[in-house]
Scaffold this active site. Structure first.
Site, PDB file in Angstrom:
ATOM      1  N   TYR A 245     -35.135  -0.952  80.137  1.00  0.00           N
ATOM      2  CA  TYR A 245     -36.575  -0.694  80.129  1.00  0.00           C
ATOM      3  C   TYR A 245     -37.334  -2.020  80.204  1.00  0.00           C
ATOM      4  CZ  TYR A 245     -35.171   3.895  78.310  1.00  0.00           C
ATOM      5  OH  TYR A 245     -34.577   5.115  78.128  1.00  0.00           O
ATOM      6  N   HIS A 253     -40.813   4.062  81.334  1.00  0.00           N
ATOM      7  CA  HIS A 253     -39.563   4.650  81.792  1.00  0.00           C
ATOM      8  C   HIS A 253     -38.585   3.521  82.122  1.00  0.00           C
ATOM      9  CE1 HIS A 253     -40.825   8.830  81.946  1.00  0.00           C
ATOM     10  NE2 HIS A 253     -41.961   8.449  82.511  1.00  0.00           N
ATOM     11  N   LYS A 284     -34.482   5.156  89.795  1.00  0.00           N
ATOM     12  CA  LYS A 284     -34.096   3.917  89.124  1.00  0.00           C
ATOM     13  C   LYS A 284     -33.160   3.143  90.045  1.00  0.00           C
ATOM     14  CE  LYS A 284     -34.034   6.613  84.860  1.00  0.00           C
ATOM     15  NZ  LYS A 284     -35.461   6.527  84.640  1.00  0.00           N
TER      16      LYS A 284
END
Length: 331
Positions: A245, A253, A284
């Site tokens: 993070y 997020h 991600k």
């Protein structure tokens, strides 16, 4: 220019938050609850909050309520640390490891000198609270009795319902008079402390427990990302080692799914493809990284033992850690 202003504002906010927090008694104890499956726990909420806001240590809350032991959404103390987090705190001198079983057994067999005073004070507070509760009940009873007397004095007393007569017979018992009403500041319950009294002494170097067993590859990556200001939580739900993070997970997020590897380790192509597709599917990046070998091209890193574990006293920050982000472009 805009980025520089944002960075300066962020630094000011971080300095303000750190100044408002009071550091706990350092080093703080980390409780090791098993010799076979080593787990490292923190019980003090002040220590947990301070480490989270000043050292980016998250951990995982594992405590549940006795009434609902199977709920797993809103968990509380204790906080379980990752082995990498515990090792980092030990290296920085912020904590020391305590054998939970031995410490608990020793405290029961030979209670500290201040324990008797503590128990006497707790008993005194409990008795005072009990007296306050009894006094409160007596006041409520007197109020009911006064209302019954007022009803009897009115001309409509013959129309009093049977319920009032029943209440009168129940409450028609001699009551002790109360000279002064109960103070509204009386609290009938007290909070249970989560720390030991007196505090556990810091062990000597000879009696201190060994460092947690962590992989040198994962710890080097963890320490590199931690030094860069990232927060890291366990990444099991995404099939990786760490969820990375850019700030506190309560506000951000995760940006990366991290996996640590040795520099000469061969990575299966299916792992790269699967990790890249998984990371892209959850918005991600799949991040892999490891410590670069020494210039002498030795086969083992200086911070690793023969079984690939991190050795105490060796510092992975002496190595240059490189990271690579894999993203899938065909989804």
């Amino acid at each position: 220019m805009f980025r520089d202003v944002v960075k300066e504002d962020k630094k000011k906010v971080n300095m303000t938050v750190q100044d408002s927090l009071s550091a706990p008694d350092l080093p703080c104890p980390i409780f090791q609850i098993s010799q076979t499956v080593r787990r490292y726990l923190l019980y003090d909420i002040n220590t947990v909050t301070w480490l989270r806001q000043t050292h980016n240590i998250l951990g995982v809350f594992i405590g549940s309520l006795p009434q609902s032991p199977q709920q797993n959404v809103f968990l509380g103390l204790p906080l379980e640390l990752q082995p990498e987090e515990a090792t980092l705190l030990l290296e920085k001198g912020l904590a020391f490891i305590v054998d939970d079983f031995q410490t608990h057994k020793k405290a029961i067999r030979s209670p500290p000198l201040g324990m008797a005073n503590y128990r006497a004070t707790a008993r005194k507070e409990a008795l005072a609270t009990a007296k306050a509760v009894v006094k409160h009940k007596q006041l409520k009873t007197q109020e009911v009795m006064q209302r019954l007397k007022v009803r009897q004095a009115t001309p409509d007393a013959d129309k009093t319902v049977d319920k009032d007569e029943h209440d009168e017979t129940i409450l028609d018992t001699p009551q002790e008079t109360c000279s002064e009403p109960m103070s509204p500041s009386v609290i009938p319950y007290s909070s249970t402390p989560t720390t030991s009294y007196p505090p556990i002494p810091t062990p000597s170097e000879q009696s201190s427990l060994p460092l947690p067993e962590v992989s040198a590859a994962s710890y080097a990556l963890f320490k590199h990302l931690h030094a860069s200001g990232y927060f890291m939580s366990p990444g099991l739900r995404f099939g990786c080692q760490f969820s990375v993070y850019p700030g506190d997970p309560l506000r951000f997020h995760s940006h990366f799914l991290a996996m640590g590897h040795d520099w000469d380790e061969e990575i299966e192509i299916l792992d790269l493809i699967g990790g890249g597709r998984l990371g892209t599917g959850v918005k991600k990046g799949w991040l892999i990284g490891g410590a670069v070998k020494n210039s002498d091209n030795s086969e083992k890193h200086d911070a690793t033992s023969e079984d690939g574990q991190f050795e105490a006293g060796r510092k992975p920050e002496d190595f240059h850690v490189r990271t690579f982000c894999v993203e899938w472009g065909g989804m």
